[in-house]
Design a protein around this motif. Structure first.
Motif: not given
Length: 410
Positions: A47-61, A86-96, A117-119
């Motif tokens: 579960p720690l990696t799920l917490g890291i997901v949150g902090i990674v998105e928090f930094i650009p916020a 538009a940036l979020q669309c690019c992120c989804a394509l990157s995950f793809l 998170g920046t987008a």
């Protein structure tokens, strides 16, 4: 057509489009979060990696939200909304691309999440600032409820779509999300900009304008109290980040079950939101705000200890219903109290508080779960939410005694 009639037609046309953009963007965001959460937990099994997901998105916020709000006031909300989507669309394509390459390196996922998170930090304050420009002030509480309902309907469908698409393959899910972001971007581009004024300011001037937003919030006890209450309640009471653990290890529901759990809060919120669009809170708004936060904490406690899929789902639905009441009161109060010239900056402060509570709450939940276990982490969060509501009730008497949503501030 005279100017007044043109403006009314323009508002009638743009508000439904704005709500559609809100729905598409949030649905794809939530679908994406389900797929990312399941993928990350499947790779790491901690579960720690799920917490890291949150902090990674928090930094650009933290870094981007306030400058985006200042830019929104100087220019116009629409181009920032378009850029963020538009940036979020690019992120989804990157995950793809990562999915198609069968990537196992979590650092690559975190890198794309940083851009995501920046987008969101760019788009969120602009989206909040845009809505009050589309309706007259007397219709704003109903428009806020309609916007919140559109958002919650997206949260109902988004996670379910994410879970179903993930069952067909993560690549399918990422492709669907990218298409939804693209459609939202196209819709946002059709919105008319009501303001477009460019001011040449030095860096010091921009920093001073950002500070004005904080100064306004700090000078109004009702606004400060409502924002900080929401921050701590969500920071302590958020169980969403740990839902992949509940779905896989505790309730044994799989990715489709995870989508259902993620949708449960939105189902409750949608039902309450539909009521609020017709019957917005008009009296005793302060006590109702505190009551909603306390119910939020109690429902979180029920979810923490539940071992029944149905009880867990119902508890999360109550979480969403109570949160909808809180959001409606808080957002209406803040927007009605904010002058147009500062709306972007105050919305940025609001978005930062919300983002901080959500992303930091995810990190706090992940760390606490890694140290104490998943169930104790969620239970402690529910208790903390109830305690926060009790403390704020005494610390901010202006909120406790607030009667009407259009309370006179200052």
């Amino acid at each position: 057509m005279n100017t007044q009639a043109h403006n009314e037609a323009y508002r009638r046309r743009d508000l439904p489009i704005c709500l559609g953009v809100r729905f598409l963007s949030e649905a794809s965001t939530l679908a994406l979060s389900v797929v990312i959460g399941w993928s990350v937990y499947k790779i790491s099994q901690t579960p720690l990696t799920l917490g890291i997901v949150g902090i990674v998105e928090f930094i650009p916020a933290v870094l981007m939200t306030l400058p985006a709000g200042e830019l929104c006031d100087r220019l116009s909300p629409r181009p920032l909304v378009v850029t963020g989507l538009a940036l979020q669309c690019c992120c989804a394509l990157s995950f793809l691309a990562l999915s198609l390459l069968h990537t196992k390196g979590l650092w690559l996922f975190y890198g794309v999440l940083l851009l995501l998170g920046t987008a969101r930090a760019i788009a969120e304050p602009a989206a909040q600032a845009l809505l009050p420009l589309l309706v007259p002030p007397d219709r704003l509480p109903r428009a806020v409820a309609a916007s919140s309902t559109a958002w919650q309907m997206a949260v109902v469908l988004g996670p379910v779509v994410g879970g179903v698409c993930y069952a067909m393959g993560s690549s399918v899910a990422y492709l669907v999300c990218a298409f939804a972001f693209f459609a939202a971007t196209a819709g946002a581009m059709t919105l008319c900009s009501q303001r477009s004024r460019r001011e040449r300011l030095s860096l010091q001037g921009r920093i001073a304008r950002v500070k004005e937003g904080f100064a306004f919030v700090r000078s109004e006890p009702v606004v400060l109290g409502a924002l900080s209450l929401d921050l701590f309640a969500v920071l302590l009471g958020g169980a969403t980040a740990l839902l992949p653990v509940y779905a896989q290890d505790i309730l044994k529901m799989g990715p489709q079950g995870l989508g259902a759990l993620r949708s449960a809060p939105a189902v409750g919120a949608c039902l309450v939101g539909l009521v609020l669009t017709r019957f917005p809170p008009e009296r005793n708004v302060g006590p109702k705000l505190f009551a909603a936060v306390i119910v939020f904490g109690v429902a979180t406690l029920v979810f923490a200890f539940s071992r029944s899929a149905w009880v867990s789902w119902l508890a999360l639905a109550v979480v969403g219903a109570s949160d909808m009441v809180s959001v409606n009161i808080r957002t209406s109060l803040i927007q009605l109290a904010t002058p147009d010239v500062m709306r972007g900056r105050v919305s940025a402060v609001n978005a930062l508080f919300i983002g901080a509570s959500s992303e930091l709450g995810a990190f706090e939940s992940g760390v606490t779960a890694a140290l104490l276990g998943t169930v104790p982490a969620v239970a402690l969060g529910g208790i903390g939410t109830i305690v926060a509501a009790a403390v704020w009730m005494f610390a901010f008497p202006a909120i406790r005694e607030a009667d009407r949503i259009d309370i006179k501030l200052g």
